[in-house]
Design a protein around this motif. Sequence first.
Motif, PDB file in Angstrom:
ATOM      1  N   GLN A  91      -1.922   1.296  -4.658  1.00  0.00           N
ATOM      2  CA  GLN A  91      -2.639   2.217  -5.539  1.00  0.00           C
ATOM      3  C   GLN A  91      -3.778   2.944  -4.830  1.00  0.00           C
ATOM      4  OE1 GLN A  91      -3.480  -0.563  -8.869  1.00  0.00           O
ATOM      5  NE2 GLN A  91      -2.082   0.746 -10.017  1.00  0.00           N
ATOM      6  N   THR A  92      -3.843   2.774  -3.520  1.00  0.00           N
ATOM      7  CA  THR A  92      -4.912   3.444  -2.781  1.00  0.00           C
ATOM      8  C   THR A  92      -4.618   4.940  -2.671  1.00  0.00           C
ATOM      9  OG1 THR A  92      -3.726   2.897  -0.777  1.00  0.00           O
ATOM     10  CG2 THR A  92      -5.501   1.418  -1.414  1.00  0.00           C
ATOM     11  N   LEU A  93      -5.666   5.676  -2.335  1.00  0.00           N
ATOM     12  CA  LEU A  93      -5.588   7.135  -2.221  1.00  0.00           C
ATOM     13  C   LEU A  93      -4.445   7.587  -1.313  1.00  0.00           C
ATOM     14  CD1 LEU A  93      -6.948   9.955  -2.531  1.00  0.00           C
ATOM     15  CD2 LEU A  93      -8.424   9.337  -0.607  1.00  0.00           C
ATOM     16  N   HIS A  94      -4.339   6.978  -0.141  1.00  0.00           N
ATOM     17  CA  HIS A  94      -3.328   7.438   0.813  1.00  0.00           C
ATOM     18  C   HIS A  94      -1.922   6.959   0.457  1.00  0.00           C
ATOM     19  CE1 HIS A  94      -4.975   3.646   2.462  1.00  0.00           C
ATOM     20  NE2 HIS A  94      -3.714   3.382   2.613  1.00  0.00           N
ATOM     21  N   ASN A  95      -1.796   6.207  -0.634  1.00  0.00           N
ATOM     22  CA  ASN A  95      -0.468   5.831  -1.141  1.00  0.00           C
ATOM     23  C   ASN A  95      -0.110   6.585  -2.420  1.00  0.00           C
ATOM     24  OD1 ASN A  95       0.524   3.794   0.697  1.00  0.00           O
ATOM     25  ND2 ASN A  95      -1.180   2.524   0.012  1.00  0.00           N
ATOM     26  N   THR A  96      -0.923   7.593  -2.775  1.00  0.00           N
ATOM     27  CA  THR A  96      -0.742   8.323  -4.034  1.00  0.00           C
ATOM     28  C   THR A  96      -0.119   9.680  -3.784  1.00  0.00           C
ATOM     29  OG1 THR A  96      -2.677   7.253  -4.983  1.00  0.00           O
ATOM     30  CG2 THR A  96      -1.992   9.337  -5.975  1.00  0.00           C
ATOM     31  N   PRO A  97       0.794  10.166  -4.606  1.00  0.00           N
ATOM     32  CA  PRO A  97       1.440   9.460  -5.722  1.00  0.00           C
ATOM     33  C   PRO A  97       2.630   8.650  -5.203  1.00  0.00           C
ATOM     34  CG  PRO A  97       2.269  11.690  -5.604  1.00  0.00           C
ATOM     35  CD  PRO A  97       1.270  11.549  -4.485  1.00  0.00           C
ATOM     36  N   ARG A  98       3.274   7.945  -6.109  1.00  0.00           N
ATOM     37  CA  ARG A  98       4.494   7.236  -5.741  1.00  0.00           C
ATOM     38  C   ARG A  98       5.650   7.724  -6.612  1.00  0.00           C
ATOM     39  NH1 ARG A  98       7.696   3.260  -5.705  1.00  0.00           N
ATOM     40  NH2 ARG A  98       7.086   1.857  -7.356  1.00  0.00           N
ATOM     41  N   TYR A 121       5.724   4.586   5.922  1.00  0.00           N
ATOM     42  CA  TYR A 121       5.166   5.846   6.409  1.00  0.00           C
ATOM     43  C   TYR A 121       3.755   6.149   5.912  1.00  0.00           C
ATOM     44  CZ  TYR A 121      10.008   6.589   7.754  1.00  0.00           C
ATOM     45  OH  TYR A 121      11.257   6.442   8.305  1.00  0.00           O
ATOM     46  N   ALA A 122       3.339   5.541   4.790  1.00  0.00           N
ATOM     47  CA  ALA A 122       2.015   5.887   4.255  1.00  0.00           C
ATOM     48  C   ALA A 122       1.044   4.710   4.272  1.00  0.00           C
ATOM     49  CB  ALA A 122       2.144   6.449   2.846  1.00  0.00           C
ATOM     50  N   ARG A 142       3.984  13.411  -1.551  1.00  0.00           N
ATOM     51  CA  ARG A 142       4.095  12.303  -0.596  1.00  0.00           C
ATOM     52  C   ARG A 142       5.269  11.386  -0.938  1.00  0.00           C
ATOM     53  NH1 ARG A 142      -0.502  10.098   1.837  1.00  0.00           N
ATOM     54  NH2 ARG A 142      -1.745  10.625   0.009  1.00  0.00           N
ATOM     55  N   GLU A 173      -8.608  12.318   1.188  1.00  0.00           N
ATOM     56  CA  GLU A 173      -7.944  11.525   2.228  1.00  0.00           C
ATOM     57  C   GLU A 173      -8.412  11.952   3.627  1.00  0.00           C
ATOM     58  OE1 GLU A 173      -3.704  11.467   1.761  1.00  0.00           O
ATOM     59  OE2 GLU A 173      -3.411  10.226   3.556  1.00  0.00           O
ATOM     60  N   GLN A 204      -0.248  11.060 -10.400  1.00  0.00           N
ATOM     61  CA  GLN A 204       0.836  10.149 -10.755  1.00  0.00           C
ATOM     62  C   GLN A 204       1.646  10.692 -11.924  1.00  0.00           C
ATOM     63  OE1 GLN A 204       1.503   7.639  -8.513  1.00  0.00           O
ATOM     64  NE2 GLN A 204       3.395   7.783  -9.679  1.00  0.00           N
ATOM     65  N   ASN A 255       4.982  13.116   6.892  1.00  0.00           N
ATOM     66  CA  ASN A 255       4.099  12.370   7.799  1.00  0.00           C
ATOM     67  C   ASN A 255       4.055  10.860   7.572  1.00  0.00           C
ATOM     68  OD1 ASN A 255       1.529  11.160   8.776  1.00  0.00           O
ATOM     69  ND2 ASN A 255       1.274  13.159   9.685  1.00  0.00           N
ATOM     70  N   ASN A 256       3.719  10.263   6.528  1.00  0.00           N
ATOM     71  CA  ASN A 256       3.414  10.678   5.170  1.00  0.00           C
ATOM     72  C   ASN A 256       1.957  10.442   4.780  1.00  0.00           C
ATOM     73  OD1 ASN A 256       6.175  11.149   4.976  1.00  0.00           O
ATOM     74  ND2 ASN A 256       6.562   9.510   3.566  1.00  0.00           N
ATOM     75  N   ASP A 257       1.035  10.705   5.696  1.00  0.00           N
ATOM     76  CA  ASP A 257      -0.362  10.598   5.307  1.00  0.00           C
ATOM     77  C   ASP A 257      -1.173  11.582   6.133  1.00  0.00           C
ATOM     78  OD1 ASP A 257      -0.822   9.363   7.808  1.00  0.00           O
ATOM     79  OD2 ASP A 257      -0.450   7.388   6.964  1.00  0.00           O
ATOM     80  N   ILE A 293      -6.269  10.666  -9.310  1.00  0.00           N
ATOM     81  CA  ILE A 293      -5.048   9.888  -9.035  1.00  0.00           C
ATOM     82  C   ILE A 293      -4.120   9.813 -10.252  1.00  0.00           C
ATOM     83  CG2 ILE A 293      -4.205   7.542  -8.527  1.00  0.00           C
ATOM     84  CD1 ILE A 293      -6.251   7.335  -6.308  1.00  0.00           C
ATOM     85  N   GLN A 330       7.247   4.333   1.343  1.00  0.00           N
ATOM     86  CA  GLN A 330       5.796   4.315   1.102  1.00  0.00           C
ATOM     87  C   GLN A 330       5.119   3.289   2.010  1.00  0.00           C
ATOM     88  OE1 GLN A 330       5.064   6.591  -0.956  1.00  0.00           O
ATOM     89  NE2 GLN A 330       3.038   6.267  -1.776  1.00  0.00           N
ATOM     90  N   LYS A 333      -1.186   1.350   5.087  1.00  0.00           N
ATOM     91  CA  LYS A 333      -1.889   0.889   6.280  1.00  0.00           C
ATOM     92  C   LYS A 333      -2.031  -0.634   6.219  1.00  0.00           C
ATOM     93  CE  LYS A 333      -4.977   4.891   6.040  1.00  0.00           C
ATOM     94  NZ  LYS A 333      -4.179   5.806   6.859  1.00  0.00           N
ATOM     95  N   SER A 334      -2.280  -1.219   7.365  1.00  0.00           N
ATOM     96  CA  SER A 334      -2.487  -2.665   7.398  1.00  0.00           C
ATOM     97  C   SER A 334      -3.660  -3.052   6.499  1.00  0.00           C
ATOM     98  CB  SER A 334      -2.752  -3.130   8.825  1.00  0.00           C
ATOM     99  OG  SER A 334      -3.893  -2.490   9.343  1.00  0.00           O
ATOM    100  N   THR A 335      -4.626  -2.145   6.358  1.00  0.00           N
ATOM    101  CA  THR A 335      -5.792  -2.465   5.525  1.00  0.00           C
ATOM    102  C   THR A 335      -5.462  -2.480   4.029  1.00  0.00           C
ATOM    103  OG1 THR A 335      -6.411  -0.138   5.734  1.00  0.00           O
ATOM    104  CG2 THR A 335      -7.533  -1.690   7.172  1.00  0.00           C
TER     105      THR A 335
END
Lengths: 673, 673
Positions: B391-398, B412-413, A92, A131, A448, A325-327, A444, B409, B415-417
């Motif tokens: 550090q959330t799941l849908h932002n992993t990895p960086r 594209y990955a 990602r 996810e 990483q 996408n990137n999710d 995770i 990141q 979210k507002s939440t």
Amino acid sequence: MGFGKPAVHKEDKMTKKIDKLFVNAHILCMDEPFTRHENGAVAILDDHIHAVGSSAELQKTYTAKEVIDCEGKVLMPGLVDAHTHVPMNLLRGLADDLRLDVWLLGYIMPVEREFVNPDFVRLGTSLACAELIKSGVTSFADMYYFEDQVAESAAEAGLRAVCCQTILKFPSPDADSYKESLAATEKMIKKWKDHPLITPAIAPHAAYTSTIDILGASSAMAQKYNVPLHIHVAETSQEVEDSLRDLDMPVVPYIKEHNVLNSKVIAAHCVHIDEREMHTLHKYGVGVAHNPTSNMKLSSGIAPINRMLNLGLNVGIGTDGVSSNNDLDMFEEIRLAALLAKVSSGDPTVVPARTALAMATSMGAKAIHLGDQTGSIVEGKKADLILVDLQTLHNTPRFKNNPDGVYSQLVYAAKSTDVTDVMVNGKWLMRSRELLTIDVAKLIPKAQALAGEIDQFLIKRFQSVYSKLIAVGGAEEQESYEVQVKVKVEDPQTVIEKILDSELEILYYRHYHEYDTYFEFDDPEEGWLRYREDEFIDAESKVKNIRYRLTLIGPKREKHFPQDVLLSRSRFIAPAPQSLRFYREYFKPSKETYIEKDRKRWKVCFRNIEFYINVDRLDEPSLGTFLEVKSRTWSLEDAEKKAQIADDLLRLLGSSPQNSETLDYVQIVESES
Amino acid sequence: MGFGKPAVHKEDKMTKKIDKLFVNAHILCMDEPFTRHENGAVAILDDHIHAVGSSAELQKTYTAKEVIDCEGKVLMPGLVDAHTHVPMNLLRGLADDLRLDVWLLGYIMPVEREFVNPDFVRLGTSLACAELIKSGVTSFADMYYFEDQVAESAAEAGLRAVCCQTILKFPSPDADSYKESLAATEKMIKKWKDHPLITPAIAPHAAYTSTIDILGASSAMAQKYNVPLHIHVAETSQEVEDSLRDLDMPVVPYIKEHNVLNSKVIAAHCVHIDEREMHTLHKYGVGVAHNPTSNMKLSSGIAPINRMLNLGLNVGIGTDGVSSNNDLDMFEEIRLAALLAKVSSGDPTVVPARTALAMATSMGAKAIHLGDQTGSIVEGKKADLILVDLQTLHNTPRFKNNPDGVYSQLVYAAKSTDVTDVMVNGKWLMRSRELLTIDVAKLIPKAQALAGEIDQFLIKRFQSVYSKLIAVGGAEEQESYEVQVKVKVEDPQTVIEKILDSELEILYYRHYHEYDTYFEFDDPEEGWLRYREDEFIDAESKVKNIRYRLTLIGPKREKHFPQDVLLSRSRFIAPAPQSLRFYREYFKPSKETYIEKDRKRWKVCFRNIEFYINVDRLDEPSLGTFLEVKSRTWSLEDAEKKAQIADDLLRLLGSSPQNSETLDYVQIVESES
């Protein structure tokens, strides 16, 4: 019990206990008539949906081990991700805002070659499954390498998956040849054929990455085992142009000719297909996977899904995996499918919310050939269900005057984070947003750590133009040294006559037209990277063929002999199969210089030494004609000897090294401008 | 302290205590050089950013009342929603998948006329502010009615807002005339001028909804008080076509001609502007608000933002309010701004993530003319900041090999939440996703209750074709009764001669070509709704003018007199200013029938009674010629009398009522097909 027909008898209902009973739900069945129950209930027995009706009715009829009160929530079929590459969750954000070729050849494929192995695939799949579950997905169709491991991890996570093993005409991370891949695929199909969650399948990657043999063998295997065949179709306009040029037909007729359509096909993308191709896909019952974010992000184009839907094609929606996408947020994809169809057609009424949601549920399930098992809330189908909370702030208020309002709420306002509970095959995978089958906290840090290794690999690789060149290269020559001397000549014809009339033994003569683009970089130590188109001109002055080459030229001369004979080093020569645009975006030069020249070249033997004599007329910019004398060399002693002879050869041709030009053409051009 | 210049002196730092210190943050300053601090700190004093630097450095220098550890989070400027209509949060999902005109004229405007008042605006604004804060927005530019109440609620919520009072050329929910609106605007500007959070402003809604006077007066007021002017510009191609047709120029030159551009303009949409208009906007320092979701959902088109950005225009991003979106999620908008630019240009490298994020922060602040106060993390600017958890799941990895990876990141990955904390003007509005200034739990039931009232209003309104017609109508006639008799004639010329040669007094003669579309509905009791284009043909057989009318025709005859003279009722006649397409989408007929006919019509006086005699040649479908005799009537007694005389008139014209046709033309056509 057969799928798709009412299998529950009244007498059963009166006596039989069930496992789970959802009550007080706003149920969207997503069946053909789009049945809704405003205060509905669903009874689950074992792995399947036993009954659907009103809360009052089902509460009277059944006793359940577990009753789920769905007050304020929508109960609907789990979403179907119709095209994805789940292990790529580990990649990602690796590279973004790039063209498809730069992204794929420059980043994704080199990293895959280096890092993709069974462990990578298992880890990536587990994270992707987590996810997917969190965004309400209960089924997905995957295409990657080591698909056996994808199947293992998906089954562990409890998700339903069509696991399609990639077959390529060139070596891949999991196979040296396509035959090896085919064998592994057959083994995987046999292993998973009867699994309740996993449908093993085969994926010839695309027409342009397959041979005819691959297409035929893949289809034969898919038919033999009655499993789906997953393939990329007409993702880019380039693919279609190449197909028309090389095969004289678009992509769909080509794969049809090679029997691909005789199997249960999942055709990913279908961005650039015409009306006739759509008809063909429809006739053969092909499922289409539309990937709106990926198609937009890579600017592949906009798939004509409205026309496909009007023809009756089953069009599902896919994420295409996180690397483009990137999710894996299917709520985003559903919304985009609707929005994109509207803006591209100029008609805001096309692909209304209900249709978009069907594409991600019932129609999506049909598109990946799981329509008999999942995708709608119908008695007898598998219990693949999700609960979505519509009482959140961003879902407020909700209007009820229009019965389709709830679909529009889900598509245009709701977020994946509103999914609270997920069940697959009658088993809970998430409750109140807590994952039950995957320990994300453990995964995770592993992801990483791997990202750190990939970072190091890329940093090392991108530290110099040289290492970037190696990475996409395929060297013709690693390094070469030349002695050379160059003078400007006022009367080229006289020079040419002297070459032809002299004592020189002429080994061959060539005539080229050369178009050179020199890249320069912020760090002058990087030297120049030259992209050359070499037009070979035949005796009748016609272009016979064209050669494309990259040459990395060292920034400084290695040695400067008397009479301005130079020792120069070209560090790397490679064929350049990609476009100039590709290399520009990949190498990101800080400056470009363009030179066009006519080169007449003789290979001669002079005093038993081979020399190249070039008579170069610089046309763009117009800088006159130069005579160059060059010879390869391997040692300093050899170089010194050849330097002297080169000097003599120059004199023989009537030029005086007194007027010699020590700068490279690119430097001459730069000094002139 | 002036904005935008370093206002902190070393000696201050050594002694002065500060209020808040963010540490261990990945800081994205979003300033001109896109400064990043991987382990950064920001010191807040009162309402502004006092210092920015490394955690180590700032922790040594300052003592803070509150230290915020941002481990694993990005600290960045709050987002700017550059164009919205916040009170419309109460209309979320009211109507979707409709064309702009059907949506606006058929749903939004009638509901607004009925329901929008100061309480509505306060409630909607508070809910919108809650949603904006939750998606990381700290500033917004609004345009609606009762903007004084928007300002009140935004200030209570603690958000920064440009509150732009709408001015329209027709009556609006808050004013009977534009002069009233202008007076209210001036009052509001004076009231809020010096508020730390609120910038009062004026919003002539659009060129096509303004008079020249409105444009001039609005610009004069904006200049007098030095406040922004917010206006919709070239949202649809229709708007531009109309402007070219009626005003002989596109929208931007037109508003320029009327001095609009001399004020600080926020131009919303700008979907259909050309290169020259972009240059004009740039020259006048106009800020553009791009609204990707709304433009897609209403299929308005794709704004050429890449060309605008290349010209140096400040392009912000807006949500356009929930009624066309349907949420206030700026993360979705930012992602879409990038994706849409890529797919529409065919170039995936345009509007990269960093640019898209700048559009929603620093550039967005400039676009709404708050660039000196907010939009970037720079010493002296207001402390409008958000924390985003990566550090959330849908932002992993960086990945870290590319310094721009963090922007990608976020765009594209993330979210507002993932927004965890929000601060505006140095004050917390959200901590760990808990809202601190708005009690949402109290507001949601109120919004839902109001939605219920609106539901009832719409249900009542949509219960019949008649009430839907009343709602968009503007009746010419509410109801009318006619006696009529009709026969098929084989020799129309003879009939016409008889009309002309008879004892009849001819009051006038008209010749029409009529194009009729009859809508039918599932419920036959609804009757027919006829959309008629009446071409009036002059003596030289030329089309003189065209009239468009809607007529609701009762399903059955009121009475059937002897000799097939009928008493019929047309329930409603209204002018039809919208297109057939509009009415089709608004009324949703289940069936349509098209009839084209040539009508020669005489108004005559026969025995002191006025009759219409129609000689109708049905051309499409071709069904021959009919003679119709009609007269208006008001009582049953009157009808009986006229029925007898109509019968006599028919005989006078040589036709026998024995052959009479009791069906309406639409029924004849239906019975033939």
